[in-house]
Design a protein around this motif. Structure first.
Motif, PDB file in Angstrom:
ATOM      1  N   ASP A   5     -10.437   1.720   7.002  1.00 17.89           N
ATOM      2  CA  ASP A   5      -9.163   1.793   6.777  1.00 17.89           C
ATOM      3  C   ASP A   5      -9.111  -0.059   6.029  1.00 17.89           C
ATOM      4  O   ASP A   5      -7.879   0.695   4.927  1.00 17.89           O
ATOM      5  N   ARG A  36     -10.334  -0.300   2.752  1.00 20.10           N
ATOM      6  CA  ARG A  36      -9.738   0.521   1.853  1.00 20.10           C
ATOM      7  C   ARG A  36      -8.499   1.216   1.981  1.00 20.10           C
ATOM      8  O   ARG A  36      -7.989   1.054   0.731  1.00 20.10           O
ATOM      9  N   LEU A  37      -8.556   1.561   2.931  1.00 20.16           N
ATOM     10  CA  LEU A  37      -6.921   2.827   2.781  1.00 20.16           C
ATOM     11  C   LEU A  37      -5.681   2.342   2.615  1.00 20.16           C
ATOM     12  O   LEU A  37      -5.255   1.992   1.263  1.00 20.16           O
ATOM     13  N   GLY A  67      -5.320   2.445  -1.177  1.00 23.10           N
ATOM     14  CA  GLY A  67      -4.486   4.206  -1.095  1.00 23.10           C
ATOM     15  C   GLY A  67      -5.437   5.239  -0.750  1.00 23.10           C
ATOM     16  O   GLY A  67      -4.575   6.941  -0.139  1.00 23.10           O
ATOM     17  N   SER A  68      -6.307   4.582  -0.244  1.00 23.82           N
ATOM     18  CA  SER A  68      -7.279   6.210   0.042  1.00 23.82           C
ATOM     19  C   SER A  68      -8.740   5.238   0.356  1.00 23.82           C
ATOM     20  O   SER A  68      -9.062   4.736   0.182  1.00 23.82           O
ATOM     21  N   GLN A  69      -9.647   5.692   1.206  1.00 24.38           N
ATOM     22  CA  GLN A  69     -10.669   5.094   1.934  1.00 24.38           C
ATOM     23  C   GLN A  69     -12.266   6.026   0.700  1.00 24.38           C
ATOM     24  O   GLN A  69     -12.323   6.559   1.443  1.00 24.38           O
ATOM     25  N   LEU A  70     -11.855   4.929  -0.322  1.00 30.26           N
ATOM     26  CA  LEU A  70     -12.689   5.526  -1.327  1.00 30.26           C
ATOM     27  C   LEU A  70     -14.026   4.778  -1.169  1.00 30.26           C
ATOM     28  O   LEU A  70     -14.324   4.436  -0.208  1.00 30.26           O
ATOM     29  N   CYS A  90       2.118   0.110  -1.852  1.00 32.78           N
ATOM     30  CA  CYS A  90       1.314  -0.174  -1.316  1.00 32.78           C
ATOM     31  C   CYS A  90       1.838   1.237   0.201  1.00 32.78           C
ATOM     32  O   CYS A  90       2.822   1.286  -0.043  1.00 32.78           O
ATOM     33  N   LEU A  91       1.260   1.439   1.196  1.00 34.47           N
ATOM     34  CA  LEU A  91       1.424   1.888   2.293  1.00 34.47           C
ATOM     35  C   LEU A  91       2.174   1.318   2.688  1.00 34.47           C
ATOM     36  O   LEU A  91       2.226  -0.430   3.148  1.00 34.47           O
ATOM     37  N   GLU A 113       5.295   5.521   1.968  1.00 39.59           N
ATOM     38  CA  GLU A 113       4.505   4.531   1.023  1.00 39.59           C
ATOM     39  C   GLU A 113       6.443   3.395   1.229  1.00 39.59           C
ATOM     40  O   GLU A 113       7.040   3.568   1.454  1.00 39.59           O
TER      41      GLU A 113
END
Length: 238
Positions: A40, A42-43, A47-50, A145-146, A169
């Motif tokens: 979460d 990382r998201l 912007g993504s769960q890398l 960011c989100l 976003e």
């Protein structure tokens, strides 16, 4: 509470939130910080769960000569807060163009370890980044960011940034005043204090590691393990 001291988490202790400009020597600890972020977090940060592989690639690709990366170390000499200030030509993206007449803009990204949340670390990183932008003749600080990123939204609102939301976003802009003798001096003093704090924490950690190697000095955990091993050896001999 001393100026700049963080609020303790439950059961934690105060430590001064000093923001230091990081360098190549901090890359290994940067990687450790980012890999410790959960899916979460990382998201929210990227912007993504890398996956770990891409997080590692991101850290390996950090250019300390082009961008500025700030960090906050805790009492255990762990990197618990990171602010990445990336510079880009103002004409490289239409989004930037209408916000400034300067040659470049700066984009800010921040992450704080779960163990150090609620202590104002993200805000301190943002304030240091803003000061650096002013002194580098950059008048526009940008964050993307989100919309669900409550920490970034809180920082943006607190700083008075203009926020635009679309499709989950958010883009936030802050127009910065020009540099002044006071801002130049403040950044220099902040960096000197952070460097002193970093040196003290680093030397303290090195001293503890050296002391642990001395004969007769063992931690409670090491003594317990030694007792267990002794019990096992004794039982085997019966």
């Amino acid at each position: 509470m001393a100026p700049g001291a963080s609020k303790p988490a439950s059961g934690g202790s105060y430590f001064p939130v000093t923001v230091k400009a990081l360098s190549e020597s901090d890359r290994r600890r940067l990687l450790r910080h980012f890999l410790a972020l959960g899916p979460d977090d990382r998201l929210l940060r990227f912007g993504s769960q890398l996956p770990d592989e891409l997080v590692t690639r991101y850290v390996q690709g950090l250019d300390f000569n082009r961008d500025v990366i700030f960090g906050v170390y805790d009492l255990a000499f762990r990197l618990v807060g990171v602010g990445h200030l990336a510079f880009a030509p103002s004409d490289s993206n239409p989004v930037y163009g209408h916000a400034t007449t300067k040659e470049k803009v700066a984009e800010f990204g921040v992450s704080v370890s779960a163990s150090a949340r609620g202590r104002g670390i993200g805000t301190r990183l943002f304030e240091r980044a803003s000061m650096h932008c002013r002194n580098e003749d950059v008048d526009t600080l940008y964050m993307h960011c989100l919309s669900s990123n409550g920490t970034m939204m809180h920082i943006a609102r607190k700083a008075g940034m203009e926020i635009h939301r679309s499709y989950g976003e958010a883009d936030a802009y802050l127009t910065l005043p020009p540099a002044s003798p006071g801002s130049m001096l403040q950044e220099a003093v902040d960096e000197q204090l952070a460097m002193f704090d970093y040196t003290v924490k680093s030397n303290t950690r090195a001293a503890f590691r050296w002391l642990k190697k001395l004969p007769g000095l063992r931690t409670k955990e090491e003594s317990k393990e030694e007792s267990k091993d002794g019990s096992k050896d004794g039982s085997d001999q019966r």
